[in-house]
Design a protein around this motif. Sequence first.
Motif, PDB file in Angstrom:
ATOM      1  N   LYS A  93      38.133  48.932  48.283  1.00  0.00           N
ATOM      2  CA  LYS A  93      36.762  48.550  48.626  1.00  0.00           C
ATOM      3  C   LYS A  93      36.129  47.681  47.548  1.00  0.00           C
ATOM      4  CE  LYS A  93      35.999  52.691  51.437  1.00  0.00           C
ATOM      5  NZ  LYS A  93      35.183  53.927  51.630  1.00  0.00           N
ATOM      6  N   GLU A  94      36.620  47.800  46.329  1.00  0.00           N
ATOM      7  CA  GLU A  94      36.212  46.957  45.212  1.00  0.00           C
ATOM      8  C   GLU A  94      37.480  46.497  44.503  1.00  0.00           C
ATOM      9  OE1 GLU A  94      33.087  48.257  42.553  1.00  0.00           O
ATOM     10  OE2 GLU A  94      32.422  49.772  43.992  1.00  0.00           O
ATOM     11  N   PRO A  95      37.416  45.390  43.761  1.00  0.00           N
ATOM     12  CA  PRO A  95      38.604  44.954  43.029  1.00  0.00           C
ATOM     13  C   PRO A  95      39.124  46.033  42.080  1.00  0.00           C
ATOM     14  CG  PRO A  95      36.962  43.199  43.067  1.00  0.00           C
ATOM     15  CD  PRO A  95      36.294  44.417  43.638  1.00  0.00           C
ATOM     16  N   ILE A  96      40.437  46.213  42.085  1.00  0.00           N
ATOM     17  CA  ILE A  96      41.090  47.111  41.130  1.00  0.00           C
ATOM     18  C   ILE A  96      41.386  46.290  39.885  1.00  0.00           C
ATOM     19  CG2 ILE A  96      43.164  48.464  40.663  1.00  0.00           C
ATOM     20  CD1 ILE A  96      43.281  49.069  43.672  1.00  0.00           C
ATOM     21  N   VAL A  97      40.808  46.688  38.766  1.00  0.00           N
ATOM     22  CA  VAL A  97      40.905  45.925  37.524  1.00  0.00           C
ATOM     23  C   VAL A  97      41.739  46.700  36.511  1.00  0.00           C
ATOM     24  CG1 VAL A  97      39.614  44.877  35.621  1.00  0.00           C
ATOM     25  CG2 VAL A  97      38.652  44.869  37.937  1.00  0.00           C
ATOM     26  N   PHE A  98      42.707  46.026  35.904  1.00  0.00           N
ATOM     27  CA  PHE A  98      43.444  46.608  34.791  1.00  0.00           C
ATOM     28  C   PHE A  98      43.728  45.504  33.791  1.00  0.00           C
ATOM     29  CE2 PHE A  98      46.564  45.376  37.976  1.00  0.00           C
ATOM     30  CZ  PHE A  98      47.569  44.762  37.245  1.00  0.00           C
ATOM     31  N   LEU A  99      44.239  45.873  32.629  1.00  0.00           N
ATOM     32  CA  LEU A  99      44.520  44.911  31.571  1.00  0.00           C
ATOM     33  C   LEU A  99      46.012  44.855  31.287  1.00  0.00           C
ATOM     34  CD1 LEU A  99      41.643  45.768  29.057  1.00  0.00           C
ATOM     35  CD2 LEU A  99      41.721  43.880  30.696  1.00  0.00           C
ATOM     36  N   LYS A 100      46.487  43.658  31.048  1.00  0.00           N
ATOM     37  CA  LYS A 100      47.835  43.458  30.519  1.00  0.00           C
ATOM     38  C   LYS A 100      47.697  43.215  29.011  1.00  0.00           C
ATOM     39  CE  LYS A 100      50.892  40.964  32.863  1.00  0.00           C
ATOM     40  NZ  LYS A 100      51.911  41.861  33.460  1.00  0.00           N
ATOM     41  N   SER A 101      48.595  43.801  28.236  1.00  0.00           N
ATOM     42  CA  SER A 101      48.578  43.577  26.796  1.00  0.00           C
ATOM     43  C   SER A 101      48.734  42.093  26.485  1.00  0.00           C
ATOM     44  CB  SER A 101      49.709  44.364  26.143  1.00  0.00           C
ATOM     45  OG  SER A 101      49.908  43.934  24.811  1.00  0.00           O
ATOM     46  N   LEU A 102      48.081  41.645  25.428  1.00  0.00           N
ATOM     47  CA  LEU A 102      48.282  40.259  24.995  1.00  0.00           C
ATOM     48  C   LEU A 102      49.726  40.027  24.565  1.00  0.00           C
ATOM     49  CD1 LEU A 102      44.977  39.498  23.053  1.00  0.00           C
ATOM     50  CD2 LEU A 102      45.560  38.952  25.425  1.00  0.00           C
ATOM     51  N   ASN A 103      50.440  41.100  24.198  1.00  0.00           N
ATOM     52  CA  ASN A 103      51.860  40.960  23.865  1.00  0.00           C
ATOM     53  C   ASN A 103      52.696  40.575  25.072  1.00  0.00           C
ATOM     54  OD1 ASN A 103      51.546  41.716  21.148  1.00  0.00           O
ATOM     55  ND2 ASN A 103      51.672  43.887  21.662  1.00  0.00           N
ATOM     56  N   SER A 104      52.157  40.776  26.269  1.00  0.00           N
ATOM     57  CA  SER A 104      52.912  40.420  27.473  1.00  0.00           C
ATOM     58  C   SER A 104      52.844  38.930  27.768  1.00  0.00           C
ATOM     59  CB  SER A 104      52.407  41.219  28.680  1.00  0.00           C
ATOM     60  OG  SER A 104      51.115  40.795  29.079  1.00  0.00           O
ATOM     61  N   LEU A 105      51.897  38.208  27.162  1.00  0.00           N
ATOM     62  CA  LEU A 105      51.791  36.767  27.399  1.00  0.00           C
ATOM     63  C   LEU A 105      53.062  36.060  26.962  1.00  0.00           C
ATOM     64  CD1 LEU A 105      48.202  35.582  26.377  1.00  0.00           C
ATOM     65  CD2 LEU A 105      49.358  35.204  28.568  1.00  0.00           C
ATOM     66  N   ALA A 106      53.542  35.157  27.804  1.00  0.00           N
ATOM     67  CA  ALA A 106      54.774  34.425  27.504  1.00  0.00           C
ATOM     68  C   ALA A 106      54.703  33.044  28.121  1.00  0.00           C
ATOM     69  CB  ALA A 106      55.996  35.180  28.044  1.00  0.00           C
ATOM     70  N   GLY A 107      55.603  32.187  27.698  1.00  0.00           N
ATOM     71  CA  GLY A 107      55.714  30.871  28.294  1.00  0.00           C
ATOM     72  C   GLY A 107      56.321  30.951  29.684  1.00  0.00           C
ATOM     73  N   PRO A 108      56.150  29.907  30.481  1.00  0.00           N
ATOM     74  CA  PRO A 108      56.552  29.951  31.884  1.00  0.00           C
ATOM     75  C   PRO A 108      58.053  30.055  32.112  1.00  0.00           C
ATOM     76  CG  PRO A 108      55.946  27.725  31.258  1.00  0.00           C
ATOM     77  CD  PRO A 108      55.536  28.620  30.120  1.00  0.00           C
ATOM     78  N   ASP A 109      58.849  29.619  31.136  1.00  0.00           N
ATOM     79  CA  ASP A 109      60.299  29.640  31.302  1.00  0.00           C
ATOM     80  C   ASP A 109      60.993  30.507  30.256  1.00  0.00           C
ATOM     81  OD1 ASP A 109      60.031  27.830  33.445  1.00  0.00           O
ATOM     82  OD2 ASP A 109      60.032  26.136  32.068  1.00  0.00           O
ATOM     83  N   ASP A 110      60.218  31.329  29.548  1.00  0.00           N
ATOM     84  CA  ASP A 110      60.817  32.242  28.576  1.00  0.00           C
ATOM     85  C   ASP A 110      61.630  33.314  29.306  1.00  0.00           C
ATOM     86  OD1 ASP A 110      59.523  30.863  26.572  1.00  0.00           O
ATOM     87  OD2 ASP A 110      58.001  32.402  26.214  1.00  0.00           O
ATOM     88  N   ASP A 111      62.677  33.807  28.651  1.00  0.00           N
ATOM     89  CA  ASP A 111      63.418  34.938  29.196  1.00  0.00           C
ATOM     90  C   ASP A 111      62.494  36.146  29.350  1.00  0.00           C
ATOM     91  OD1 ASP A 111      65.721  33.409  29.150  1.00  0.00           O
ATOM     92  OD2 ASP A 111      66.534  34.359  27.342  1.00  0.00           O
ATOM     93  N   VAL A 112      62.751  36.946  30.373  1.00  0.00           N
ATOM     94  CA  VAL A 112      62.058  38.215  30.552  1.00  0.00           C
ATOM     95  C   VAL A 112      63.008  39.315  30.093  1.00  0.00           C
ATOM     96  CG1 VAL A 112      61.115  39.842  32.232  1.00  0.00           C
ATOM     97  CG2 VAL A 112      60.572  37.413  32.411  1.00  0.00           C
ATOM     98  N   ALA A 113      62.656  39.981  28.992  1.00  0.00           N
ATOM     99  CA  ALA A 113      63.520  40.999  28.399  1.00  0.00           C
ATOM    100  C   ALA A 113      63.167  42.363  28.982  1.00  0.00           C
ATOM    101  CB  ALA A 113      63.365  41.003  26.885  1.00  0.00           C
TER     102      ALA A 113
END
Length: 281
Positions: A93-113
Motif C-alpha cells: 500500500k506504500e513503497p517498501i523502503v530498504f537500504l543497500k550498503s555503500l559497499n555493495s556499489l560496483a561498476g556495471p561490468d565488475d564481477d559479482v563475487a
Amino acid sequence: MKLLRFGAPGAEKPGLLDADGVIRDLSGVVPDLAGDVLSPEGLARLAAVNTEELPMVSPTMRLGPPVGGTRNFVAIGLNYADHAAESGAAVPKEPIVFLKSLNSLAGPDDDVAIPPDSRKTDWEVELAIIIGTLARRVSPEAALEHVAGYAICNDVSEREWQMERGGTWDKGKSADGYGPVGPWLVTADEVPDPQDLGMWLEVDGRRMQDGSTRTMIFDVRTIVSYVSQFITLHPGDIITTGTPPGVAMGMKPPAYLRPGQVMRLGIDGLGVQTQKTVAAE
C-alpha cells in the motif's frame, strides 16, 4: 548527456560518452561527478563543454558507478505487481523502503563475487534514480526537479539472508559488489518518460526478465517524494526502484546464481551491463 566514471575502484575519474560513442575525460573540467556538478546548473556547464577538445579514453577502461559522493543507496521492494505475485507477497500500500550498503556499489561490468555461504543469490534489473539536488520532504509535483538522471542497477539479492535470517532485507542486499550501477548516468532531459522504458535481463544468454517501467506500482516522482519524507537525499544518492518478474526466486524450481555464470541486462536508452559471477575469496 551520458556521464560516467572510469578507472580503478576508488580512483575513478569523471567522463562522458560523446555523440560518437567515445569516452572523453572530464577530469580537467570537474573533479568528480558529485555534489553541485549534478545540479541543473552544473549539468548545464558540462553540456556546454566542447567534447572534441576533451582527451579520449580507451574503450577498454573499467567503468565505475557513474556518480561519486553517494551517501544513501536506497531501494524500493515489490514495486511491480507481477513481481510481488511471483514472490508470494501482497501488493504494498506504500513503497517498501530498504537500504543497500555503500559497499555493495560496483561498476556495471565488475564481477559479482558470491560469498562462500550464499545459497540463494538472485538477479534484479532495475531503473535507478540519481539525485541531483538536496531533497527533503519534497512534494510529488516537485520531485522530478531533484533528479539528475537515471541509470541501470542490478539489485543482486541473497534471498536466504533477505527472507530467512531474521526478517530484515538489508543484509540480503548488501554483500560487496551486489549493487552494480551504470554504465552511465543519462541526464533527465534525455529520458522524457521514465515510466515508459523497456527492461530485460539474461543469464548465460537466456532471457529471464522482460518488462517495462510502465508496470511500476509507485512511479518515479512518488518514490522520490516518499523517500524524502524519511531520508534526506543528497546529490549523488541512488534510489533503485524495483524489478519486474522473472527472478530466480520465482522459478519452479528456483535456479539461483552460481560462480561461472554471466548476467547481461539493459534498459532502453540507458545502456547495458555485463557481469560474471565468481566465488568470493
